[in-house]
Enzyme design. Structure first.
Site, mmCIF file in Angstrom:
data_model
loop_
_atom_site.group_PDB
_atom_site.id
_atom_site.type_symbol
_atom_site.label_atom_id
_atom_site.label_comp_id
_atom_site.label_asym_id
_atom_site.label_seq_id
_atom_site.Cartn_x
_atom_site.Cartn_y
_atom_site.Cartn_z
ATOM 1 N N ASP A 146 67.698 95.298 -0.592
ATOM 2 C CA ASP A 146 68.397 96.509 0.196
ATOM 3 C C ASP A 146 69.714 96.108 0.877
ATOM 4 O O ASP A 146 70.630 96.988 1.083
ATOM 5 C CB ASP A 146 67.498 96.972 1.120
ATOM 6 N N THR A 200 62.233 93.925 -0.197
ATOM 7 C CA THR A 200 61.428 95.242 0.206
ATOM 8 C C THR A 200 61.954 96.010 -1.193
ATOM 9 O O THR A 200 61.100 96.710 -1.609
ATOM 10 C CB THR A 200 62.074 95.893 1.421
ATOM 11 N N ASP A 245 68.659 99.863 7.742
ATOM 12 C CA ASP A 245 68.271 99.232 6.427
ATOM 13 C C ASP A 245 68.023 97.716 6.345
ATOM 14 O O ASP A 245 68.787 97.077 5.391
ATOM 15 C CB ASP A 245 69.545 99.660 5.346
HETATM 16 N N1 LIG Z 1 75.709 84.359 -0.973
HETATM 17 C C1 LIG Z 1 75.175 84.749 0.185
HETATM 18 N N2 LIG Z 1 74.843 84.090 1.217
HETATM 19 C C2 LIG Z 1 74.136 84.503 2.122
HETATM 20 N N3 LIG Z 1 73.795 85.702 2.457
HETATM 21 C C3 LIG Z 1 74.292 86.611 1.384
HETATM 22 C C4 LIG Z 1 74.796 86.317 0.542
HETATM 23 N N4 LIG Z 1 75.132 87.331 -0.274
HETATM 24 C C5 LIG Z 1 74.581 88.380 0.086
HETATM 25 N N5 LIG Z 1 74.237 87.955 1.451
HETATM 26 C C6 LIG Z 1 73.365 88.750 2.435
HETATM 27 O O1 LIG Z 1 71.916 88.542 2.141
HETATM 28 C C7 LIG Z 1 71.293 89.475 3.054
HETATM 29 C C8 LIG Z 1 69.862 89.732 2.266
HETATM 30 O O2 LIG Z 1 70.125 90.305 1.082
HETATM 31 P P1 LIG Z 1 69.071 91.131 0.264
HETATM 32 O O3 LIG Z 1 69.150 92.334 0.751
HETATM 33 O O4 LIG Z 1 69.802 91.022 -1.244
HETATM 34 O O5 LIG Z 1 67.738 90.471 0.004
HETATM 35 P P2 LIG Z 1 66.446 90.547 1.024
HETATM 36 O O6 LIG Z 1 66.973 90.507 2.435
HETATM 37 O O7 LIG Z 1 65.594 89.396 0.384
HETATM 38 O O8 LIG Z 1 65.831 91.927 0.242
HETATM 39 P P3 LIG Z 1 65.672 93.291 1.041
HETATM 40 O O9 LIG Z 1 66.923 93.694 1.790
HETATM 41 O O10 LIG Z 1 64.976 94.175 -0.173
HETATM 42 O O11 LIG Z 1 64.532 93.098 2.245
HETATM 43 C C9 LIG Z 1 72.366 90.559 2.994
HETATM 44 O O12 LIG Z 1 72.500 91.207 4.411
HETATM 45 C C10 LIG Z 1 73.461 90.317 2.560
HETATM 46 O O13 LIG Z 1 74.806 90.581 3.019
HETATM 47 C C1 LIG Z 2 48.152 96.398 9.160
HETATM 48 C C2 LIG Z 2 48.661 97.162 7.965
HETATM 49 C C3 LIG Z 2 50.205 97.389 8.352
HETATM 50 C C4 LIG Z 2 50.747 97.708 7.077
HETATM 51 C C5 LIG Z 2 52.027 98.527 7.543
HETATM 52 C C6 LIG Z 2 53.135 98.784 6.490
HETATM 53 C C7 LIG Z 2 53.993 99.881 6.779
HETATM 54 C C8 LIG Z 2 55.107 99.542 5.549
HETATM 55 C C9 LIG Z 2 56.082 100.598 5.692
HETATM 56 C C10 LIG Z 2 57.415 99.856 4.877
HETATM 57 C C11 LIG Z 2 58.614 100.815 5.479
HETATM 58 C C12 LIG Z 2 59.649 100.050 4.572
HETATM 59 C C13 LIG Z 2 60.996 100.720 5.090
HETATM 60 C C14 LIG Z 2 62.168 100.087 4.517
HETATM 61 C C15 LIG Z 2 62.943 99.234 5.026
HETATM 62 C C16 LIG Z 2 64.131 98.511 4.392
HETATM 63 O O1 LIG Z 2 65.334 99.412 4.497
HETATM 64 C C17 LIG Z 2 64.433 97.293 5.387
HETATM 65 C C18 LIG Z 2 65.368 96.419 4.339
HETATM 66 O O2 LIG Z 2 64.822 96.184 3.209
HETATM 67 N N1 LIG Z 2 63.110 96.339 5.091
HETATM 68 C C19 LIG Z 2 62.564 96.104 6.494
HETATM 69 O O3 LIG Z 2 62.926 96.530 7.349
HETATM 70 C C20 LIG Z 2 61.153 95.405 6.198
HETATM 71 C C21 LIG Z 2 60.082 96.203 7.051
HETATM 72 C C22 LIG Z 2 58.769 95.726 6.891
HETATM 73 C C23 LIG Z 2 57.774 96.387 7.766
HETATM 74 C C24 LIG Z 2 56.380 95.422 7.418
#
Ligand SMILES: Nc1ncnc2c1ncn2[C@@H]1O[C@H](COP(=O)(O)OP(=O)(O)OP(=O)(O)O)[C@@H](O)[C@H]1O
Ligand SMILES: CCCCCCCCCCCCC/C=C/[C@@H](O)[C@H](CO)NC(=O)CCCCC
Ligand SMILES: [Ca+2]
Length: 530
Positions: free
Chosen positions: A171, A215, A482
């Site tokens: 994300d 996520t 996000d």
């Molecule tokens: N080459 C890089 N080195 C370090 N950070 C980076 C690089 N490219 C992108 N990023 C940063 O890494 C962060 C996390 O990336 P990304 O969202 O793709 O993965 P994630 O955090 O594992 O997944 P999610 O957002 O689904 O939880 C982003 O905020 C992005 O700005």
């Molecule tokens: C005891 C049982 C408890 C279970 C609770 C589960 C609730 C899950 C809800 C998940 C909602 C996700 C919303 C998405 C947010 C994303 O924009 C963001 C970036 O990837 N992720 C988080 O912030 C990561 C957020 C992670 C939250 C755990």
């Protein structure tokens, strides 16, 4: 016999029809053009066993399978001679080239550190071969630091040279691409992003997401799955899903855009804690989630919001956002982001549920465990129905969820309901509103919320985590935007209806059988393949 797995289209003008060989049979093959793609109707009548002396043509098509996944399949027909093969290949390729919604040139950004650090492998092994088979040319950039993709899009890229932008990651990576594209579009159109009530100019290019993050909530909520091949096929087929974007401001200064979750309190604290544990990979959220839950911190503040129009339903109406959603169509027609300011007042007194008519702000003050705004369902593998299961991708609204102070046990029950089919909003301390704008102001005094230690389970761990809690000294939480932490607690949020478009088609209903042709390859000799 009818090969019904492929498709049956009636009343479509025939482009080409002939007898070909398929497996060991002679089949009557008809080529039709229909609305969304090129479909083939194959009606086969057993005639005589096929002669094996023919020339093959290999047609690739996509097919919807289980759990919202799409897969690529091949079918090989054999022609009597080269001329017949040439005629089929040319006609199919001509028809495919007429489908202007399908991208031909893509700009691809790969975050090599997303999720389990498999982004590069996923792209190279599972996606690139499909793009090349669909004759899509790509410019691939492996990012070297955070904001590399955002800044590249903002300043360096000639956007006219590509038909779409693809991000491989989570994300956060998608958010970078959105910031790059939206900011670039506004600066090219001389629109000032710092005005919270400003109508923004929609982005021309579509964005594709190849999920490789922790996520992957945006990919999951827009396709129904987090499968890289499915996402690649939505890109190849040229699908288009409009999406709302929230702009976040502090004191008339632009902070960030958000498309999924804006969360203060619980989700802000989970993120703040988990950022220091990136080395743990996706499981950092489980660890920080448990820690934050045990901390049981609540925050005082005032929320003001502008309710959505009644024709956009409500967050508990059980109307799910699905492909070609009529609520989203309605939202676009409404022009949800109405220009001109509305009566705005931030009540100083404790004015619970001050109700007023459409176009008038409502103000709620209280102590909250969490304040969440879900601009889409936020469904993801952790929570398959999402934070707000009936939120819409493109209706111009966000669902504002207020979780008031409650016991730790009740809050746990609320959280668990995100993972099963029970209604997380059916609890006395939770309320949810569909809104087009909102504002939050934390209580300014330096209050440190009392931590409810009265429930004995986990008391010892709780004491430990409380002392390490990041926000105890300010009394404020952070906003999780996000997956990024915002620097201010006091924010103004406006939803911009359908500001961007994705290579996706939303979550599809039921199990209707869809098939789309997307490439045809000429073979030269005969190999019988099913
Ligand atoms: N080459 C890089 N080195 C370090 N950070 C980076 C690089 N490219 C992108 N990023 C940063 O890494 C962060 C996390 O990336 P990304 O969202 O793709 O993965 P994630 O955090 O594992 O997944 P999610 O957002 O689904 O939880 C982003 O905020 C992005 O700005
Ligand atoms: C005891 C049982 C408890 C279970 C609770 C589960 C609730 C899950 C809800 C998940 C909602 C996700 C919303 C998405 C947010 C994303 O924009 C963001 C970036 O990837 N992720 C988080 O912030 C990561 C957020 C992670 C939250 C755990
Ligand atoms: Ca929405």
């Amino acid at each position: 016999m009818l090969i019904s797995e492929f498709f049956i289209m009636v009343n479509q003008p025939t482009l080409l029809s002939s007898q070909l060989f398929y497996e060991n049979r002679v089949v009557e093959v008809t080529l039709n053009r229909v609305m969304l793609g090129l479909w083939k109707e194959i009606e086969t009548r057993r005639k005589r066993s096929a002669s094996f002396n023919c020339i093959s043509k290999d047609v690739s098509y996509t097919e919807r399978t289980k759990h919202h996944c799409w897969r690529c399949k091949d079918i090989i027909f054999h022609c009597l001679d080269k001329a017949q093969r040439q005629q089929w290949v040319q006609t199919i390729n001509n028809q495919l080239s007429l489908l202007s919604i399908r991208p031909k040139r893509l700009l691809v950004y790969i975050n090599p550190y997303s999720g389990k650090q498999r982004g590069k492998w996923i792209y190279e092994q599972r996606v690139a071969p499909l793009f090349s088979r669909a004759s899509i040319s790509t410019d691939v950039i492996v990012t070297e630091s955070a904001n590399h993709a955002r800044d590249h899009l903002k300043t360096e890229v000639d956007l006219k040279q590509c038909d779409g932008v693809v991000c491989v990651g989570g994300d956060g990576m998608f958010s970078e691409v959105v910031h790059g594209l939206v900011s670039r579009t506004q600066s090219d159109s001389r629109v000032d992003q710092n005005q919270p009530n400003q109508d923004l100019v929609p982005c021309a290019l579509r964005i594709g997401i190849i999920p490789a993050g922790s996520t992957d909530c945006i990919c999951y909520s827009t396709t129904g799955t987090n499968d890289p091949v499915t996402s690649a096929l939505h890109i190849i087929m040229g699908d288009s899903q409009p999406m709302d974007v929230c702009s976040v401001h502090h004191n008339n200064t632009f902070l960030r855009y958000s498309v999924s979750l804006l969360g203060y309190g619980f989700y802000g604290d989970v993120l703040t804690d988990s950022e220091r544990k990136r080395w743990m990979g996706p499981s950092r959220y489980d660890f920080s989630g448990l820690k934050t839950f045990l901390t049981h911190q609540y925050y005082e503040g005032t929320v003001a919001f502008l309710p959505a129009k009644d024709n956009l339903g409500n967050p508990r109406d059980k109307i799910k956002c699905r492909t070609r959603c009529h609520i989203c169509e309605q939202g676009a027609n409404n022009g949800q982001l109405l220009s001109g300011d509305h009566v705005y007042k931030m009540a100083e007194e404790n004015s619970d549920e001050e109700t007023s008519g459409d176009g008038v702000w409502r103000v709620i003050r209280g102590k909250f465990l969490a304040i969440n705004a879900a601009c889409m369902s936020c469904a993801c593998p952790r929570s398959p129905r999402g934070l707000s299961p009936y939120a819409h991708l493109a209706d111009g609204t966000t669902d504002l969820i207020l979780v008031r102070k409650a016991s730790r046990l009740d809050f746990l029950r609320h959280l668990i309901r995100h993972t099963n089919k029970d209604d997380q909003f059916d609890m006395s301390f939770v309320e949810v509103h569909r809104v087009r704008r909102f504002r939050f102001a934390p209580k300014h005094s330096n209050v440190i919320s009392e931590v409810d230690l009265s429930e004995t389970s986990g008391k010892k761990i709780c004491n430990q985590v409380c002392t390490a809690h990041p926000n105890n000294d300010t009394g404020h939480s952070n906003w999780n935007c996000d997956g990024e932490i915002l620097p201010h607690a006091d924010i103004q949020v406006s939803v911009h209806c359908q500001l961007i478009r994705l290579f996706a088609r939303g979550v599809e209903r039921g199990t209707t059988f869809d098939t789309y042709t997307w490439s045809v390859i000429e073979g030269s000799n005969l190999s019988w393949q099913a």
